[in-house]
Design an enzyme around this catalytic site. Structure first.
Site, PDB file in Angstrom:
ATOM      1  N   ASP A 183     -67.389  81.734 -85.797  1.00 42.88           N
ATOM      2  CA  ASP A 183     -67.358  81.264 -84.417  1.00 42.88           C
ATOM      3  C   ASP A 183     -66.943  79.791 -84.375  1.00 42.88           C
ATOM      4  O   ASP A 183     -67.546  78.947 -85.053  1.00 42.88           O
ATOM      5  CB  ASP A 183     -68.748  81.444 -83.784  1.00 42.88           C
ATOM      6  CG  ASP A 183     -68.742  81.172 -82.289  1.00 42.88           C
ATOM      7  OD1 ASP A 183     -68.537  82.133 -81.526  1.00 42.88           O
ATOM      8  OD2 ASP A 183     -68.935  80.009 -81.901  1.00 42.88           O
ATOM      9  N   ILE A 184     -65.919  79.472 -83.584  1.00 44.37           N
ATOM     10  CA  ILE A 184     -65.430  78.098 -83.467  1.00 44.37           C
ATOM     11  C   ILE A 184     -66.496  77.237 -82.784  1.00 44.37           C
ATOM     12  O   ILE A 184     -67.044  77.617 -81.748  1.00 44.37           O
ATOM     13  CB  ILE A 184     -64.115  78.059 -82.673  1.00 44.37           C
ATOM     14  CG1 ILE A 184     -63.033  78.861 -83.404  1.00 44.37           C
ATOM     15  CG2 ILE A 184     -63.646  76.615 -82.462  1.00 44.37           C
ATOM     16  CD1 ILE A 184     -61.744  79.031 -82.614  1.00 44.37           C
ATOM     17  N   ASN A 191     -62.168  73.543 -74.416  1.00 46.53           N
ATOM     18  CA  ASN A 191     -61.478  74.032 -73.213  1.00 46.53           C
ATOM     19  C   ASN A 191     -61.677  73.082 -72.031  1.00 46.53           C
ATOM     20  O   ASN A 191     -60.729  72.764 -71.309  1.00 46.53           O
ATOM     21  CB  ASN A 191     -61.991  75.424 -72.844  1.00 46.53           C
ATOM     22  CG  ASN A 191     -61.180  76.534 -73.488  1.00 46.53           C
ATOM     23  OD1 ASN A 191     -60.010  76.351 -73.810  1.00 46.53           O
ATOM     24  ND2 ASN A 191     -61.802  77.679 -73.694  1.00 46.53           N
ATOM     25  N   ASP A 200     -56.189  77.701 -76.408  1.00 52.25           N
ATOM     26  CA  ASP A 200     -55.401  78.811 -76.951  1.00 52.25           C
ATOM     27  C   ASP A 200     -54.721  78.416 -78.261  1.00 52.25           C
ATOM     28  O   ASP A 200     -54.635  79.228 -79.197  1.00 52.25           O
ATOM     29  CB  ASP A 200     -54.340  79.252 -75.941  1.00 52.25           C
ATOM     30  CG  ASP A 200     -54.934  80.000 -74.756  1.00 52.25           C
ATOM     31  OD1 ASP A 200     -56.136  80.333 -74.801  1.00 52.25           O
ATOM     32  OD2 ASP A 200     -54.201  80.245 -73.778  1.00 52.25           O
ATOM     33  N   GLU A 226     -64.196  83.032 -78.749  1.00 55.57           N
ATOM     34  CA  GLU A 226     -63.947  82.257 -79.966  1.00 55.57           C
ATOM     35  C   GLU A 226     -64.608  82.884 -81.181  1.00 55.57           C
ATOM     36  O   GLU A 226     -64.763  82.242 -82.221  1.00 55.57           O
ATOM     37  CB  GLU A 226     -64.450  80.822 -79.793  1.00 55.57           C
ATOM     38  CG  GLU A 226     -65.941  80.669 -79.660  1.00 55.57           C
ATOM     39  CD  GLU A 226     -66.454  80.785 -78.223  1.00 55.57           C
ATOM     40  OE1 GLU A 226     -67.498  80.190 -77.928  1.00 55.57           O
ATOM     41  OE2 GLU A 226     -65.804  81.476 -77.410  1.00 55.57           O
TER      42      GLU A 226
END
Length: 321
Positions: A183-184, A191, A200, A226
């Site tokens: 997971d980022i 964002n 993106d 993500e």
């Protein structure tokens, strides 16, 4: 059987494959061509003494407009997406066409160590209208299994592969690999602060960066937002941790926004054992709980579920920086 008889049989087998009408090739776990018979070499323009990587072979033939027909505005994006599926099944068969007008039925058999046997047969006799219908069907199936933004396999595809792994033949309860949830970190902030265009770009870069460290038999896909899943069949936890650790380092050094050289990002990972007979959803939840532990400990690290409690769905996890 004496050694002499065995050697003679192997030589006969090699001669039979060399002169067979079918196109035959063998690729190693790094996806490098190790054997190709005369028909295969002719179809894909390979010299007798060459042993190219599959990606290099496809790249050079695409630019020379020969070999496999690849209809795409961006070859590297197509290659990234295709490599994410190549060699992920013990057996698969599909149709493909060549620039010389031939239509082939290609069968790939992959061993658990990543060695692949490819055998193709000419099915050009299929009527053009039926061929077009089959192509449209294949495109629709591929689209349903692909994440549009990253080109990686979709949640449906990855969870299906996890289901196949836990249902593989053998003793119930035996470890068959590992699952990682990736997971980022702070993606909502990325964002909100930089805009969805940058978000993106980070997602695409994340997929490409991880894919460079994925083995042929591993399966990486985006399951939503993500969050990504990485299935590592026939892999010990020690080896799985080492693979994900290399990914952590690679992402730390990645620069997904060329015009903002100082921009960087990280991710966190949760690892769980996978055993034959496990429920795929339960394995996912265990890895996700380990991911939560990694996030709580400061992000940009790996957390591993504690093995003795994994059948009980324990929330305990050990960290690894």
């Amino acid at each position: 059987m004496t050694p002499l008889v065995a050697t003679q049989m192997m030589l006969q087998l090699a001669q039979l494959m060399e002169h067979a009408g079918n196109l035959i090739a063998v690729f190693d776990p790094e996806d490098r061509l190790r054997f190709a018979n005369r028909a295969f070499r002719a179809a894909w323009f390979i010299e007798d003494d060459e042993e190219p990587l599959w990606s290099d072979l496809m790249r050079r033939n695409y630019h020379a407009r020969r070999g496999t027909v690849v209809e795409t505005p961006n070859f590297e994006t197509w290659l990234h997406s295709t490599q994410a599926r190549r060699g992920k099944s013990g057996f698969r068969a599909f149709e493909t066409d060549l620039h010389d007008g031939r239509w082939l039925w290609m069968a790939e058999t992959v061993q658990t160590d990543g060695w692949m046997l490819c055998v193709a047969s000419d099915i050009s006799s299929i009527r053009p209208d039926e061929r077009a219908l089959r192509q449209d069907r294949n495109i629709a199936i591929r689209a349903s299994q692909t994440d549009e933004l990253t080109g990686l396999p979709s949640r449906r595809y990855v969870m299906g592969k996890l289901g196949e792994l836990v249902c593989s033949a053998g003793d119930s309860g035996q470890d068959v690999g590992c699952l990682a949830v990736l997971d980022i970190d702070n993606f909502k902030y990325i964002n909100d602060r930089f805009g969805h265009g940058i978000g993106d770009a980070v997602l695409r870069d994340f997929g490409v960066t991880l894919q460079r460290h994925v083995r042929k038999t591993d399966i990486l896909g985006r399951v939503g937002g993500e969050e990504f899943l990485l299935i590592l069949p026939n892999t010990t936890m020690e080896d799985a941790e080492a693979i994900v650790q290399r990914m952590l380092v690679a992402v730390r050094h990645s620069r997904p926004v060329p015009e903002q050289a100082s921009f960087r990002y990280t991710f966190s990972a949760g690892l769980a054992w996978v055993a034959r007979g496990d429920d795929p959803g339960a394995v996912y939840r265990r890895a996700d709980l380990a991911l939560y532990a990694a996030k709580m400990r400061g992000r940009d690290q790996i957390s591993i579920e504690i093995q003795p409690d994994r059948r009980l769905g324990s929330t305990n996890a050990a960290s690894s920086d």
